[in-house]
Design an enzyme around this catalytic site. Structure first.
Site, PDB file in Angstrom:
ATOM      1  N   GLY A   1      -2.520   1.515   2.209  1.00 23.42           N
ATOM      2  CA  GLY A   1      -2.471   0.083   1.956  1.00 23.42           C
ATOM      3  C   GLY A   1      -1.822  -0.170   0.614  1.00 23.42           C
ATOM      4  O   GLY A   1      -1.800   0.707  -0.261  1.00 23.42           O
TER       5      GLY A   1
ATOM      6  N   GLN B   1       0.059  -4.919  -6.855  1.00 24.32           N
ATOM      7  CA  GLN B   1       0.267  -3.530  -7.265  1.00 24.32           C
ATOM      8  C   GLN B   1       1.727  -3.211  -7.569  1.00 24.32           C
ATOM      9  O   GLN B   1       2.018  -2.166  -8.154  1.00 24.32           O
ATOM     10  CB  GLN B   1      -0.272  -2.571  -6.205  1.00 24.32           C
ATOM     11  CG  GLN B   1      -1.784  -2.589  -6.096  1.00 24.32           C
ATOM     12  CD  GLN B   1      -2.265  -1.585  -5.080  1.00 24.32           C
ATOM     13  OE1 GLN B   1      -2.365  -1.878  -3.891  1.00 24.32           O
ATOM     14  NE2 GLN B   1      -2.556  -0.375  -5.533  1.00 24.32           N
TER      15      GLN B   1
ATOM     16  N   CYS C   1      -7.099   4.968  -5.312  1.00 18.80           N
ATOM     17  CA  CYS C   1      -6.232   3.794  -5.427  1.00 18.80           C
ATOM     18  C   CYS C   1      -4.909   4.214  -6.043  1.00 18.80           C
ATOM     19  O   CYS C   1      -4.882   4.976  -7.021  1.00 18.80           O
ATOM     20  CB  CYS C   1      -6.907   2.731  -6.298  1.00 18.80           C
ATOM     21  SG  CYS C   1      -5.921   1.236  -6.542  1.00 18.80           S
ATOM     22  N   LEU C   2      -3.819   3.693  -5.497  1.00 19.94           N
ATOM     23  CA  LEU C   2      -2.501   4.020  -6.024  1.00 19.94           C
ATOM     24  C   LEU C   2      -2.299   3.495  -7.439  1.00 19.94           C
ATOM     25  O   LEU C   2      -1.444   4.006  -8.170  1.00 19.94           O
ATOM     26  CB  LEU C   2      -1.418   3.449  -5.100  1.00 19.94           C
ATOM     27  CG  LEU C   2      -1.406   4.006  -3.674  1.00 19.94           C
ATOM     28  CD1 LEU C   2      -0.334   3.307  -2.838  1.00 19.94           C
ATOM     29  CD2 LEU C   2      -1.196   5.511  -3.675  1.00 19.94           C
TER      30      LEU C   2
ATOM     31  N   HIS D   1     -10.595  -3.098   0.394  1.00 13.16           N
ATOM     32  CA  HIS D   1      -9.910  -2.583  -0.808  1.00 13.16           C
ATOM     33  C   HIS D   1      -8.672  -3.420  -1.130  1.00 13.16           C
ATOM     34  O   HIS D   1      -8.476  -3.843  -2.286  1.00 13.16           O
ATOM     35  CB  HIS D   1      -9.527  -1.122  -0.561  1.00 13.16           C
ATOM     36  CG  HIS D   1      -8.863  -0.458  -1.714  1.00 13.16           C
ATOM     37  ND1 HIS D   1      -9.426   0.597  -2.395  1.00 13.16           N
ATOM     38  CD2 HIS D   1      -7.651  -0.673  -2.313  1.00 13.16           C
ATOM     39  CE1 HIS D   1      -8.598   0.984  -3.363  1.00 13.16           C
ATOM     40  NE2 HIS D   1      -7.517   0.242  -3.329  1.00 13.16           N
ATOM     41  N   GLU D   2      -7.834  -3.680  -0.116  1.00  8.26           N
ATOM     42  CA  GLU D   2      -6.590  -4.406  -0.373  1.00  8.26           C
ATOM     43  C   GLU D   2      -6.842  -5.874  -0.680  1.00  8.26           C
ATOM     44  O   GLU D   2      -6.187  -6.463  -1.549  1.00  8.26           O
ATOM     45  CB  GLU D   2      -5.626  -4.244   0.802  1.00  8.26           C
ATOM     46  CG  GLU D   2      -5.221  -2.810   1.091  1.00  8.26           C
ATOM     47  CD  GLU D   2      -4.697  -2.069  -0.121  1.00  8.26           C
ATOM     48  OE1 GLU D   2      -4.069  -2.693  -1.000  1.00  8.26           O
ATOM     49  OE2 GLU D   2      -4.924  -0.849  -0.204  1.00  8.26           O
TER      50      GLU D   2
ATOM     51  N   HIS E   1      -7.870  -6.375  -4.219  1.00  3.62           N
ATOM     52  CA  HIS E   1      -6.743  -6.403  -5.152  1.00  3.62           C
ATOM     53  C   HIS E   1      -6.239  -7.830  -5.371  1.00  3.62           C
ATOM     54  O   HIS E   1      -5.819  -8.190  -6.478  1.00  3.62           O
ATOM     55  CB  HIS E   1      -5.587  -5.553  -4.624  1.00  3.62           C
ATOM     56  CG  HIS E   1      -5.632  -4.123  -5.035  1.00  3.62           C
ATOM     57  ND1 HIS E   1      -5.663  -3.725  -6.363  1.00  3.62           N
ATOM     58  CD2 HIS E   1      -5.638  -2.975  -4.304  1.00  3.62           C
ATOM     59  CE1 HIS E   1      -5.690  -2.401  -6.423  1.00  3.62           C
ATOM     60  NE2 HIS E   1      -5.678  -1.926  -5.195  1.00  3.62           N
TER      61      HIS E   1
END
Length: 214
Positions: free
Chosen positions: A68, A73, A126-127, A168-169, A172
């Site tokens: 995702g 991000q 997480c990226l 999670h997304e 963000h």
């Protein structure tokens, strides 16, 4: 939400990002864009630019690789995220986590609310927080609402690992990182994860590191 002072209009910002070939740069924790609530999408990008941006998010997510990616991000404060999970994991992991393949999809202006009270805890990364993972307890089922990239309404219940990705997304887009919800005693480097915590669930880590599970 108005565009922050000294920032170009979002369409100009996205055009500038797309001028470079290849994956976009993923911003890391500490960048204020990850801590601001993202602006609701309401036509700030025309359909052609939105399609190009979505494709860039897909390329970036796959290259990372991740399951995702949210627009903040890559530095764009819009309520847009993409998800895709090939779920290429061992069967014991897939069964323990309820992880099934998820096709590529776009979430525009998503929100979620819990369905029932069941929660599940697993390691999560997480990226935008590269090199680390921690255990996060999340709702087992959520109701996802919003739209897709074509403006079609979304209203569905998602469960298990897909529900974790959605939460999670969407977090963000509200300026929330997974670490805000994590058991910080579980925080582990990628090296520690590979050496110690490859089990399908976090129970052994909870006993060794001393944190509770729901």
């Amino acid at each position: 939400m108005a565009t922050p002072p000294n920032h170009p209009p979002l369409a100009e910002q996205v055009e500038a990002l797309l001028a470079a070939d290849g994956p976009l740069t993923i911003v890391a924790a500490g960048d204020p864009v990850l801590r601001r609530g993202a602006e609701r999408f309401d036509g700030q990008l025309d359909s052609a630019l939105l399609a190009r941006f979505v494709e860039a998010l897909r390329v970036t997510m796959r290259a990372a690789p991740g399951v995702g990616l949210a627009a903040p991000q890559v530095g764009v404060p819009l309520r847009i995220a993409v998800i895709e999970d090939p779920a290429e994991v061992p069967d014991d992991v897939r069964l323990a986590r309820g992880r099934e393949p998820q096709p590529f999809r776009v979430l525009v202006n998503p929100s979620y609310e819990p369905v029932g009270s069941r929660r599940a805890a697993f390691f999560e990364g997480c990226l935008s927080v590269p090199g680390w993972a921690a255990v996060v307890a999340r709702h087992r089922e959520v109701r996802l609402t919003g739209e897709d990239e074509h403006g079609r309404a979304l209203d569905e219940v998602v469960r298990d690992w897909p529900a974790r990705i959605v939460q999670h997304e969407t977090d963000h887009l509200d300026g929330t990182l997974y670490l805000d919800r994590a058991e910080l005693r579980s925080l582990s480097s990628n090296e520690a994860m590979a050496q110690r915590w490859t089990q399908p669930g976090p129970e052994e880590a909870a006993r060794a590191l001393g944190f509770p599970l729901p």
